[in-house]
Write a protein that holds these residues in place. Sequence first.
Motif, PDB file in Angstrom:
ATOM      1  N   ALA A   8       0.897  -0.879   0.111  1.00 54.39           N
ATOM      2  CA  ALA A   8       0.511  -0.070   0.695  1.00 54.39           C
ATOM      3  C   ALA A   8       0.757   1.372   0.152  1.00 54.39           C
ATOM      4  N   ASP A   9       2.287   1.204   0.081  1.00 56.72           N
ATOM      5  CA  ASP A   9       2.785   2.360   0.191  1.00 56.72           C
ATOM      6  C   ASP A   9       2.983   3.273  -0.665  1.00 56.72           C
ATOM      7  N   GLY A  10       1.895   2.679  -2.144  1.00 54.46           N
ATOM      8  CA  GLY A  10       2.187   3.693  -3.212  1.00 54.46           C
ATOM      9  C   GLY A  10       3.433   2.646  -4.423  1.00 54.46           C
ATOM     10  N   ARG A  11       4.100   1.562  -4.487  1.00 53.87           N
ATOM     11  CA  ARG A  11       5.279   1.001  -5.064  1.00 53.87           C
ATOM     12  C   ARG A  11       4.381   0.525  -6.429  1.00 53.87           C
ATOM     13  N   ILE A  12       2.801   1.053  -6.306  1.00 50.61           N
ATOM     14  CA  ILE A  12       2.008  -0.123  -7.638  1.00 50.61           C
ATOM     15  C   ILE A  12       1.344   1.365  -7.837  1.00 50.61           C
ATOM     16  N   PRO A  13       0.779   1.658  -9.571  1.00 53.52           N
ATOM     17  CA  PRO A  13      -0.094   2.942  -9.153  1.00 53.52           C
ATOM     18  C   PRO A  13      -1.589   2.144  -8.787  1.00 53.52           C
ATOM     19  N   TRP A  14      -2.088   3.323  -8.575  1.00 54.48           N
ATOM     20  CA  TRP A  14      -3.290   3.231  -8.410  1.00 54.48           C
ATOM     21  C   TRP A  14      -4.626   2.171  -8.716  1.00 54.48           C
ATOM     22  N   TRP A  29       5.890   3.015 -11.028  1.00 58.65           N
ATOM     23  CA  TRP A  29       4.426   3.176 -11.347  1.00 58.65           C
ATOM     24  C   TRP A  29       3.826   2.730 -12.741  1.00 58.65           C
ATOM     25  N   GLY A  30       4.493   1.873 -13.326  1.00 59.68           N
ATOM     26  CA  GLY A  30       3.931   1.522 -15.002  1.00 59.68           C
ATOM     27  C   GLY A  30       2.470   1.379 -14.951  1.00 59.68           C
ATOM     28  N   VAL A  31       1.405   1.560 -15.494  1.00 59.24           N
ATOM     29  CA  VAL A  31       0.082   1.186 -14.811  1.00 59.24           C
ATOM     30  C   VAL A  31       0.024   0.084 -16.290  1.00 59.24           C
ATOM     31  N   MET A  76       7.447  -2.881 -21.758  1.00 63.42           N
ATOM     32  CA  MET A  76       7.208  -1.002 -21.477  1.00 63.42           C
ATOM     33  C   MET A  76       6.783  -0.949 -22.552  1.00 63.42           C
ATOM     34  N   SER A  77       5.760   0.437 -22.438  1.00 59.69           N
ATOM     35  CA  SER A  77       4.755   0.828 -22.825  1.00 59.69           C
ATOM     36  C   SER A  77       5.417   2.124 -23.730  1.00 59.69           C
ATOM     37  N   ALA A  78       4.993   1.887 -25.297  1.00 55.83           N
ATOM     38  CA  ALA A  78       5.647   2.778 -25.926  1.00 55.83           C
ATOM     39  C   ALA A  78       7.186   4.089 -25.954  1.00 55.83           C
ATOM     40  N   PHE A  79       5.683   4.747 -24.733  1.00 52.24           N
ATOM     41  CA  PHE A  79       6.508   5.826 -24.667  1.00 52.24           C
ATOM     42  C   PHE A  79       7.504   6.090 -23.379  1.00 52.24           C
ATOM     43  N   TYR A 109      15.001   3.990  -8.080  1.00 53.19           N
ATOM     44  CA  TYR A 109      14.027   3.701  -8.251  1.00 53.19           C
ATOM     45  C   TYR A 109      13.791   2.378  -7.976  1.00 53.19           C
ATOM     46  N   VAL A 110      13.504   0.865  -7.311  1.00 56.21           N
ATOM     47  CA  VAL A 110      13.488  -0.853  -8.167  1.00 56.21           C
ATOM     48  C   VAL A 110      12.101  -1.171  -8.423  1.00 56.21           C
ATOM     49  N   VAL A 111      12.299  -1.009  -9.543  1.00 58.77           N
ATOM     50  CA  VAL A 111      10.801  -2.258  -9.805  1.00 58.77           C
ATOM     51  C   VAL A 111      10.523  -3.397  -9.909  1.00 58.77           C
ATOM     52  N   ASP A 112       9.933  -4.669  -9.281  1.00 59.61           N
ATOM     53  CA  ASP A 112       9.569  -5.788  -9.419  1.00 59.61           C
ATOM     54  C   ASP A 112       8.455  -6.268  -9.026  1.00 59.61           C
ATOM     55  N   HIS A 113       8.519  -8.021  -8.565  1.00 56.49           N
ATOM     56  CA  HIS A 113       7.383  -8.502  -8.759  1.00 56.49           C
ATOM     57  C   HIS A 113       6.043  -7.049  -7.463  1.00 56.49           C
ATOM     58  N   SER A 114       7.037  -6.731  -7.053  1.00 55.32           N
ATOM     59  CA  SER A 114       5.673  -6.697  -5.639  1.00 55.32           C
ATOM     60  C   SER A 114       5.112  -4.763  -5.795  1.00 55.32           C
ATOM     61  N   GLY A 115       5.930  -3.541  -6.963  1.00 52.51           N
ATOM     62  CA  GLY A 115       5.568  -2.581  -7.515  1.00 52.51           C
ATOM     63  C   GLY A 115       6.696  -1.434  -7.265  1.00 52.51           C
ATOM     64  N   THR A 116       6.896  -0.894  -6.820  1.00 60.07           N
ATOM     65  CA  THR A 116       7.913   0.527  -7.534  1.00 60.07           C
ATOM     66  C   THR A 116       8.078   0.569  -5.676  1.00 60.07           C
ATOM     67  N   ARG A 117       9.882   1.033  -5.793  1.00 61.56           N
ATOM     68  CA  ARG A 117       9.630   1.642  -4.202  1.00 61.56           C
ATOM     69  C   ARG A 117      11.021   2.741  -4.661  1.00 61.56           C
TER      70      ARG A 117
END
Length: 453
Positions: A149-155, A355-357, A388-391, A421-429
């Motif tokens: 819930a700490d924001g590592r994944i987007p809404w 924080w990729g959606v 990744m997205s194209a952007f 930032y670190v991005v893994d299976h749990s999200g972004t920190r």
Amino acid sequence: MYLTATLDEMTEAQLLDHADEVSRTQRKCEAQVLRIAAQTAVLNSPETIDPDVARLPGRERVVRFGGVGTPDVAEFAAAALGARLEISSGSARSLMADALDLMIRLPQLWRRVEALEVKASYARFVARRTRNLTPDQASYVDERVAEPADGRIPWSRFEDLVAGLVVASDPEAAAEAEQASAQQQVARPTRSTEDGMRGFFIRAPVPVVALLDGRVQWIADVLRSLGDTDGVEERRVKAVAVLADPHRAVALIEEFAQWRDGSGERPDVDWSSVMPAITLHVHTYAGPEPTDTVRVEGHGPVTGEWVRRHLGPHARFTIRPVLDIAGQAPVDAYEIPERHRQAVHLMTPADTFPWGVSTTRHHQIDHTVPYRRDGTTGQSRVGNYGPMSAFHHRLKTHGKWQVHQPVPGIYFWRDPYGATYVVDHSGTRRLPAPEPPSPAERAVARALFGLAA
């Protein structure tokens, strides 16, 4: 740090550091507002109301704002609090309910709010979604949601996570809700019109909507193949009109089949082969905590009973075993094999930028270490891919962002200003910035390595 400087006097790096400070202050204020709301409830306990007076018509009553286990509150308290916060009485009541639920029913999540590690908006969303659960069920969700819930994944992905946990906490209630929801199917035009335009609202089981979406897109593609130069959305609207006229739809499909076949004759149309197949990916879970919760890609978490009821009569299932991601042999070509794409999607189903959606299966697959056409072997491999997205792909290639993937599925990103930032299976920190060396540490470095001060 920058209180004496105006924003237009700051460098971009200073402005971003200032944004960090403002964000932290905002979290402090939001947490304090929740404390105020909870304390307002405490000060307006049932003892503040005369029970004999409360029985009179229109008088203030004692009600429970939060979930089971939270205290009753004198109901008028929300009005005064709302006026001070410049929000409605209903919003203030919701605020008080969320605060009580967090402190009493979701204590692990509340501790992280107090530590400024979780935004109040994330925590309040969990409080609302768990309000109708029992205390034990709410505790089940609390234990599993407090960390991500700490924001590592987007809404949008956080919403799906919480929805899945709520289903898993009470599968029977989730199945009953799904069954009740299935009785509320709708297909009707909307009431509102604007400049001669009007909408059409459909609420139906996922396979029905997926089938309709696929048919509409296929007809839109047929129109393009037959020379229609309108944009895709205009062609999709035309496709709906075609499908609304079965005779026209048959004629169009026959015309397309004739054009595609090149035979010059009008063939019999095999609808099962001409019309597209619709594929839904359904993920089930096994392991130390097996549940009857499954996820339908593009839809979200549902119960196994939902799959049996709504997909079972209409779908043919192909069961695939868990893919051996580690056993994917690398290849030397730049082109990425389909088996690698499947492995990458299972390992990293979301955009790997911080924080990729997006969770589509149609991401661009980037080589983390850029591909070199020098004959180096094994460059295309699991562990050197990042969907990744194209952007975001363009940003990584041309925007001075750096990324490293030390092990498959873990990505370290560095922005042009040094934030990491670190991005893994749990999200972004966000990784904390390293502290500058102390004078003593600098002295040791000079003595050992001859480094400059």
